[in-house]
Write a protein that holds these residues in place. Structure first.
Motif, short mmCIF file in Angstrom:
data_model
loop_
_atom_site.label_atom_id
_atom_site.label_comp_id
_atom_site.label_asym_id
_atom_site.label_seq_id
_atom_site.Cartn_x
_atom_site.Cartn_y
_atom_site.Cartn_z
N LEU A 174 11.32 36.04 -14.59
CA LEU A 174 11.18 34.71 -15.07
C LEU A 174 11.59 34.69 -16.50
CD1 LEU A 174 7.70 33.65 -13.86
CD2 LEU A 174 9.95 32.75 -12.98
N ARG B 7 7.70 33.49 -18.35
CA ARG B 7 7.06 34.89 -17.83
C ARG B 7 5.63 35.12 -18.63
NH1 ARG B 7 11.21 38.33 -18.53
NH2 ARG B 7 10.45 39.09 -20.67
N ALA C 117 12.77 33.02 -4.12
CA ALA C 117 13.03 34.12 -5.26
C ALA C 117 14.17 34.88 -4.84
CB ALA C 117 11.78 35.07 -5.19
N VAL D 276 6.63 29.62 -9.52
CA VAL D 276 7.53 30.30 -9.44
C VAL D 276 8.45 29.73 -8.26
CG1 VAL D 276 8.36 32.51 -8.43
CG2 VAL D 276 6.34 32.55 -9.95
N THR E 279 7.68 38.14 -11.12
CA THR E 279 7.44 37.44 -12.33
C THR E 279 8.17 38.00 -13.43
OG1 THR E 279 5.29 38.74 -12.67
CG2 THR E 279 5.22 36.37 -11.60
#
Length: 461
Positions: free
Chosen positions: A322, A327, A306, A228, A319
């Motif tokens: 994503l 993802r 993030a 990530v 997540t």
């Protein structure tokens, strides 16, 4: 072989079995959490009462300082880190301060909790006379009501463990929905599938195998975290358009964020057993310092990157932001990790309820049936809660406010003040009192704001 010889062998075999596997049954029933956490860290057997009373190390399998640090890191770097970017969205710049402050305070309260396990003897040498969180609570309440302290701690542990199980179910269902997006699965269907996968947890009698998988779960967690972060770094050209100052921080969202951040640092219930298992217990303080410092750096970097990547579009489980292809792979790994992480808190909660609260005798007739009934009811309870409260960050904030603040801030400071008052200078007393007041404020206000947030979320759905 004669009948007499067979009888002699049977008698000695039974004696050996009782000595090896059934020693200290009363001690185990009274202090269940000691055994469960010992299994978590791979202890071969519990220390004998004689060794526990005089402070001797006993026969517990020893671990190095690095292994102890790895276990603490596992406790504070789990799946729940995925909710921190959303907490930062709710709290703005103050959230950055909270991430650092929470690491400092939780490291400090962990150390003072362990210090409450020790008393000085006639020569001034520190001797370990207590061995669990429950023992410390009983010592503090011994002049008022000897049993109420242990019951309060047991109740808080059960609530935290059950809420942790619910959070694992919520995040597992969420991950399954987003990973298998090509199938017509509703959130309720995903929760039901997750529940069926976890039904074998009812039959678990020994978590040593599961605890050995924690290394792979933790490696997967770190791998996913860095994936990530890597994706966020690739999106760095657009960071200039994101500003934390643009986030309007309201009090309710801020209090939920406080609960989320505190819960992500919770490890106090594991520390007494962990410290007892260390080869060099003098390194415990430094181990707490560097593990929490590392966690603070990683959590802050993860949360900031993030948020700078997705801004106000940041979701409760990061997540979910994503791209589809990435993802799916990440969520499947996280799903496996969450499912493998569920049995430990579930088993510990069931054992505390069975032997510490309900006082069920495992040797009585029908005990196996009652155990299965208890575990089945507990598993069903976590499913129902996950279905009716499917809001990861709000539930995490509520858990952090109810048990996280109490077990991590309030109780360690209170116990330290009571047991060590004469040994503390004015500044240390002031720090403990400040943490005690902070814990009370976070618990009360966090619960109110989390419940209000859940009511609002239900009204919007």
């Amino acid at each position: 072989m004669s009948r007499f010889q067979l009888s002699w062998v049977k008698t000695h075999a039974e004696a050996l079995w009782m000595k090896r596997f059934c020693a200290d049954a009363e001690e185990n029933r009274g202090l269940v959490d000691r055994d469960e956490l010992a299994q978590t860290y791979g202890d071969s057997q519990a220390s004998s009462p004689e060794n526990l009373e005089d402070g001797a190390p006993g026969t517990r399998t020893k671990i190095t300082t690095w292994e102890a640090g790895w276990n603490v890191t596992n406790a504070i770097q789990g799946v729940f880190v995925l909710g921190l970017p959303y907490a930062l969205l709710q709290s703005g710049y103050v959230g950055l301060l909270l991430l650092v402050l929470a690491a400092l305070i939780c490291s400090y309260t962990g150390k003072i909790l362990v210090s409450c396990l020790y008393e000085e003897d006639e020569t001034g040498r520190s001797v370990r006379v207590r061995h669990t969180y429950e023992d410390v609570a009983k010592a503090c309440c011994r002049h008022i009501c000897p049993y109420i302290g242990g019951k309060v701690v047991n109740a808080a542990q059960v609530v935290e463990l059950v809420m942790t199980c619910i959070l694992y179910l919520v995040v597992s269902s969420n991950l399954m929905c987003h990973s298998l997006f090509f199938l017509p699965l509703t959130p309720a269907t995903c929760s039901a599938i997750t529940f069926l996968i976890l039904v074998p947890c009812m039959l678990i009698h020994d978590l040593r195998v599961v605890s050995r998988l924690s290394l792979f779960c933790s490696l997967a967690q770190f791998l996913i975290t860095f994936i990530v972060i890597g994706y966020c770094l690739r999106q760095s050209p657009q960071w200039a358009s994101r500003r934390l100052s643009a986030v309007t921080v309201d009090f309710d969202g801020f209090q939920v964020a406080v609960g989320v951040i505190i819960f992500s640092y919770t490890s106090q219930i594991y520390l007494p057993t962990l410290e007892e298992s260390m080869t060099d217990r003098l390194d415990f303080g430094s181990m707490m310092n560097w593990t929490h410092a590392l966690a603070c750096v990683l959590k802050t970097a993860f949360s900031v990157m993030a948020f700078l990547t997705w801004g106000e579009e940041t979701k409760e489980v990061i997540t979910d932001n994503l791209p589809t292809a990435l993802r799916t792979g990440v969520n499947l790994c996280l799903l496996a990790k969450a499912l493998l992480s569920y049995p430990l808190p579930f088993y510990a909660a069931a054992e505390i309820l069975q032997t510490g609260v309900l006082k069920l005798d495992s040797s009585a007739d029908g005990a196996e049936r009652w155990t299965l009934l208890l575990r089945g009811s507990l598993l069903l309870l976590t499913l129902i809660m996950a279905l009716y409260v499917p809001h990861f960050s709000l539930l995490m904030g509520l858990t952090g406010s109810v048990t996280g603040a109490a077990m991590t801030l309030l109780l360690p400071a209170l116990f330290h003040l009571q047991l060590k008052w004469t040994q503390l200078d004015v500044s240390r007393r002031a720090v403990d009192i400040l943490i005690l007041l902070l814990g009370c404020f976070c618990s009360v206000s966090g619960v109110i704001c989390s419940i209000k947030g859940m009511v609002t979320a239900f009204e919007d759905t």
